[in-house]
Structure formats: structure tokens, C-alpha cells
Design a protein around this motif. Structure first.
Motif, PDB file in Angstrom:
ATOM      1  N   UNK A  72       1.994   9.323  -6.035  1.00 39.83           N
ATOM      2  CA  UNK A  72       2.461  10.548  -5.926  1.00 39.83           C
ATOM      3  C   UNK A  72       3.463  11.224  -6.653  1.00 39.83           C
ATOM      4  N   UNK A  73       4.443  10.230  -6.986  1.00 41.93           N
ATOM      5  CA  UNK A  73       5.515  10.409  -8.097  1.00 41.93           C
ATOM      6  C   UNK A  73       4.961  10.646  -9.416  1.00 41.93           C
ATOM      7  N   UNK A  74       3.908   9.969  -9.796  1.00 42.18           N
ATOM      8  CA  UNK A  74       3.369  10.092 -11.186  1.00 42.18           C
ATOM      9  C   UNK A  74       2.769  11.410 -11.249  1.00 42.18           C
ATOM     10  N   UNK A  75       2.234  11.852 -10.131  1.00 41.37           N
ATOM     11  CA  UNK A  75       1.299  13.114 -10.068  1.00 41.37           C
ATOM     12  C   UNK A  75       2.409  14.303 -10.159  1.00 41.37           C
ATOM     13  N   UNK A  76       3.417  14.441  -9.338  1.00 38.02           N
ATOM     14  CA  UNK A  76       4.426  14.927  -9.566  1.00 38.02           C
ATOM     15  C   UNK A  76       5.137  15.211 -10.755  1.00 38.02           C
ATOM     16  N   UNK A  77       5.341  14.093 -11.552  1.00 34.51           N
ATOM     17  CA  UNK A  77       5.743  14.293 -12.927  1.00 34.51           C
ATOM     18  C   UNK A  77       5.024  14.980 -13.795  1.00 34.51           C
ATOM     19  N   UNK A  78       3.552  14.591 -13.635  1.00 34.88           N
ATOM     20  CA  UNK A  78       2.670  15.159 -14.659  1.00 34.88           C
ATOM     21  C   UNK A  78       2.449  16.801 -14.425  1.00 34.88           C
TER      22      UNK A  78
ATOM     23  N   UNK B  39       0.910  -1.291   0.037  1.00 37.92           N
ATOM     24  CA  UNK B  39      -0.013  -0.174   0.144  1.00 37.92           C
ATOM     25  C   UNK B  39       0.737   1.480  -0.043  1.00 37.92           C
ATOM     26  N   UNK B  40       1.923   1.120   0.814  1.00 41.73           N
ATOM     27  CA  UNK B  40       2.730   2.297   0.908  1.00 41.73           C
ATOM     28  C   UNK B  40       3.540   2.472  -0.358  1.00 41.73           C
ATOM     29  N   UNK B  41       3.901   1.567  -1.096  1.00 36.64           N
ATOM     30  CA  UNK B  41       4.647   1.566  -2.505  1.00 36.64           C
ATOM     31  C   UNK B  41       3.628   1.986  -3.384  1.00 36.64           C
TER      32      UNK B  41
END
Length: 157
Positions: free
Chosen positions: A17-23, A9-11
Motif C-alpha cells: 500500500x505504501x509503495x502504491x501511494x508513493x508511485x 502478512x499485515x507488514x
């Protein structure tokens, strides 16, 4: 088992969160360009209310801002990314989006329209239309905004 679920779940959350930041990082320059173009259109033209923004990358980059003046007249502004003259036309002075699409569908072997947007090449306002043939090949068409004449045709048969 419970420990693995927590780790997964944490992964999963970290990946989201990483994908949203990149987008958000990727769209930030376009949003900044839109804000600047809208501000410039309102400041330097008769456009009072913006209804649409698009980015055109041809030989030069243009920001295309569509909107209305205080009298309700629909206007289009072609704003060069770098130095240059802003060109403003009434929407009614040229082909509509639908008219440009109909021209491609009627005269070309392109039953599927992929994208349609306004642009500018060599000081000529145009409609840029990408289409696909029945054989799944891509075609590229440029139609002069004001006259409806063909400016460019790149067809794959």
C-alpha cells in the motif's frame, strides 16, 4: 507460528500500500501535465483526437501531443510548458520515428536504441534519440524533425 504469519502478512500488505501511494504521488504531476496539454492541444490547434503524449525536458520543457484532425491528417503539437507559441506540424512534413532511428543506426556506432521522442530546442522541432554502443556506452543524438539534419551528437566510443 500462526501469529507470525499474520504479522508478516499485515507488514507485506502495508509495504504494498505504501509503495502504491508513493508511485501514484510521483506520477500525479505528469498526469496533470498531460491532461492540461491535451486540453490545450484540442482547444488551440486542429487536433481533434489525441493518440500520444510525451514530455520533453531540454533547455525548456515542452509537451508534445500527437493526434489527428477531423479529416484524419496526423498532426504534432509542441506546447511550451511556460509562455510561448504552440508549434503544429503535419507528421508527414518531417521524419517519421522509424526514419530517425534508421538514420542513427546507419550513421553511428549505436546498434541499440534506448529511447526515441520528439522535442524542441531553440524553436527547432527535433527527434531525440538515446542509444547504446556495443561497449555499453550511451550516445545522445538530436535530428531536426523537418530536414533530418543532425542538430547534436554526443557520442561515447
Amino acid at each position: 507460528m500462526k501469529k507470525w504469519l499474520v504479522i508478516l502478512s499485515i507488514l507485506f500488505i502495508a509495504v504494498i500500500i505504501t509503495a502504491a501511494a508513493i508511485y501514484l504521488s510521483a506520477v500525479k504531476p505528469v498526469k496533470q501535465a498531460e491532461e492540461a496539454a491535451v486540453h490545450k492541444a484540442i482547444e488551440a490547434t486542429d487536433i481533434a483526437e489525441v493518440t500520444e503524449f510525451s514530455l520533453y525536458n531540454g533547455e525548456e520543457t515542452y509537451y508534445v501531443v500527437q493526434g489527428e484532425n477531423n479529416k484524419g491528417t496526423k498532426l504534432i503539437a509542441w506546447i511550451p510548458e511556460k509562455k510561448g507559441k504552440i508549434i503544429v506540424k503535419k507528421s508527414s512534413d518531417g521524419l517519421s520515428r522509424d526514419q530517425a532511428i534508421k538514420k542513427v543506426l546507419a550513421e553511428m556506432n549505436s546498434p541499440e536504441i534506448i529511447s526515441v521522442k520528439l522535442g524542441m530546442e531553440n524553436g527547432i522541432p527535433l527527434w531525440e534519440i538515446h542509444s547504446r554502443t556495443k561497449e555499453n556506452l550511451l550516445n545522445y543524438h538530436s535530428i531536426v524533425f523537418e530536414t533530418g539534419e543532425w542538430l547534436k551528437k554526443i557520442e561515447n566510443f
